[in-house]
Design a protein around this motif. Structure first.
Motif, PDB file in Angstrom:
ATOM      1  N   LEU A 196      57.781  12.221  73.402  1.00 43.80           N
ATOM      2  CA  LEU A 196      57.851  13.686  73.731  1.00 43.80           C
ATOM      3  C   LEU A 196      59.068  13.946  74.348  1.00 43.80           C
ATOM      4  O   LEU A 196      59.149  13.277  75.609  1.00 43.80           O
ATOM      5  N   SER A 197      60.004  14.471  73.853  1.00 38.13           N
ATOM      6  CA  SER A 197      61.375  14.731  74.272  1.00 38.13           C
ATOM      7  C   SER A 197      62.157  13.285  74.923  1.00 38.13           C
ATOM      8  O   SER A 197      62.557  13.205  76.328  1.00 38.13           O
ATOM      9  N   PRO A 239      61.339  11.365  66.033  1.00 35.95           N
ATOM     10  CA  PRO A 239      61.107  12.680  66.522  1.00 35.95           C
ATOM     11  C   PRO A 239      61.454  14.077  65.586  1.00 35.95           C
ATOM     12  O   PRO A 239      62.655  13.896  65.113  1.00 35.95           O
ATOM     13  N   ARG A 240      60.537  14.919  65.738  1.00 36.01           N
ATOM     14  CA  ARG A 240      61.100  16.398  64.909  1.00 36.01           C
ATOM     15  C   ARG A 240      60.489  17.452  65.988  1.00 36.01           C
ATOM     16  O   ARG A 240      59.894  17.329  66.764  1.00 36.01           O
ATOM     17  N   ARG A 241      60.930  18.553  65.454  1.00 37.77           N
ATOM     18  CA  ARG A 241      60.403  19.622  66.225  1.00 37.77           C
ATOM     19  C   ARG A 241      60.257  20.916  65.423  1.00 37.77           C
ATOM     20  O   ARG A 241      60.996  21.065  64.125  1.00 37.77           O
ATOM     21  N   HIS A 242      59.457  21.793  65.785  1.00 45.37           N
ATOM     22  CA  HIS A 242      59.085  22.857  64.749  1.00 45.37           C
ATOM     23  C   HIS A 242      58.446  23.943  65.791  1.00 45.37           C
ATOM     24  O   HIS A 242      57.654  23.526  66.754  1.00 45.37           O
ATOM     25  N   ASP A 269      53.622  21.256  73.350  1.00 40.05           N
ATOM     26  CA  ASP A 269      54.546  22.118  72.562  1.00 40.05           C
ATOM     27  C   ASP A 269      55.405  21.635  71.449  1.00 40.05           C
ATOM     28  O   ASP A 269      56.284  20.778  71.648  1.00 40.05           O
ATOM     29  N   THR A 270      55.255  21.893  70.048  1.00 37.25           N
ATOM     30  CA  THR A 270      55.760  21.438  69.309  1.00 37.25           C
ATOM     31  C   THR A 270      57.384  21.815  68.854  1.00 37.25           C
ATOM     32  O   THR A 270      57.929  21.199  68.248  1.00 37.25           O
ATOM     33  N   HIS A 271      57.856  22.626  70.013  1.00 34.71           N
ATOM     34  CA  HIS A 271      59.291  22.938  70.167  1.00 34.71           C
ATOM     35  C   HIS A 271      59.984  21.715  70.721  1.00 34.71           C
ATOM     36  O   HIS A 271      61.199  21.475  70.398  1.00 34.71           O
ATOM     37  N   MET A 272      59.369  20.905  71.304  1.00 38.49           N
ATOM     38  CA  MET A 272      59.751  19.556  72.130  1.00 38.49           C
ATOM     39  C   MET A 272      59.892  18.619  70.736  1.00 38.49           C
ATOM     40  O   MET A 272      58.953  18.477  70.173  1.00 38.49           O
ATOM     41  N   PRO A 273      60.908  17.781  70.911  1.00 36.99           N
ATOM     42  CA  PRO A 273      61.075  16.673  69.931  1.00 36.99           C
ATOM     43  C   PRO A 273      59.866  15.746  70.078  1.00 36.99           C
ATOM     44  O   PRO A 273      59.598  15.245  71.248  1.00 36.99           O
ATOM     45  N   HIS A 274      59.040  15.477  69.134  1.00 39.06           N
ATOM     46  CA  HIS A 274      57.830  14.754  69.236  1.00 39.06           C
ATOM     47  C   HIS A 274      57.757  13.967  67.999  1.00 39.06           C
ATOM     48  O   HIS A 274      58.227  14.294  66.979  1.00 39.06           O
TER      49      HIS A 274
END
Length: 202
Positions: free
Chosen positions: A147-148, A127-130, A163-168
């Motif tokens: 997702l999260s 997982p990553r976030r951006h 929302d790609t702010h969430m770890p995905h």
């Protein structure tokens, strides 16, 4: 040197769109489906489906994606874009990470970008976030979406937005590659799709 005939991209797309109506009708009949049944599967109005088959309606992404899923065919096959079996997809901006083959379908600079991704099996979740927003639709195979920390199983025709702010992270869940359509937007750019109800007018 052997000469190669190249069809201009705009002309190639115009030819593909001209053949889309008959192709949709052929796929529907091959699946033994009525317009009413396709409308129920896709959420697209019967009148819109009829106009698409007659070549009187220009297709858009929110129409093509559910139709490709309903007929179980890759999006480029639905559009009649030629591709040799077993070859990796053509990439407009070469990018290959961790075995993922990516074909960029959008041709504009900035804004929401559209990609066709072929996800290899046996990938470990990372997982990553951006910044930004993402939307994906499974075209072929089974996909695991993380997702999260929550694991979701998606099959052909299933879609997700996040929302790609969430770890995905997402990848092929089975023993074979999976194919997805992925839309990526920057901060404040969100994909909003509205599903038509059966019988709703255009």
């Amino acid at each position: 040197m052997e000469s190669v005939s190249v069809i201009p991209q705009q002309r190639q797309m115009a030819l593909a769109l001209a053949e889309l109506g008959p192709r949709l009708r052929t796929l529907r009949r091959a699946a033994n489906l009525t317009l009413q049944q396709v409308a129920l599967l896709t959420g697209i109005g019967i009148s819109t489906l009829s106009r698409l088959e007659a070549g009187k309606r220009r297709p858009s992404l929110d129409l093509l994606v559910p139709l490709a899923a309903a007929f179980g065919t890759p999006l480029e096959d639905l559009l009649g874009v030629a591709q040799h079996a077993g070859e990796p997809p053509v990439v407009h901006s070469p990018q290959r990470r961790s075995g993922i083959a990516a074909q960029r379908l959008s041709h504009h600079v900035g804004g929401i970008q559209v990609y066709r991704l072929i996800l290899p099996p046996h990938q470990s979740p990372a997982p990553r976030r951006h910044d930004g927003y993402g939307w994906l639709c499974v075209l072929v195979g089974e996909v695991e979406l993380v997702l999260s920390g929550r694991n979701l199983a998606l099959g052909p025709g299933d879609a997700a937005e996040f929302d790609t702010h969430m770890p995905h992270w997402f990848g092929a869940a089975g023993e074979t590659p999976a194919e997805v359509l992925f839309l990526a937007g920057g901060p404040g750019e969100r994909v909003r799709l509205r599903v038509r109800t059966t019988g709703e007018s255009d």
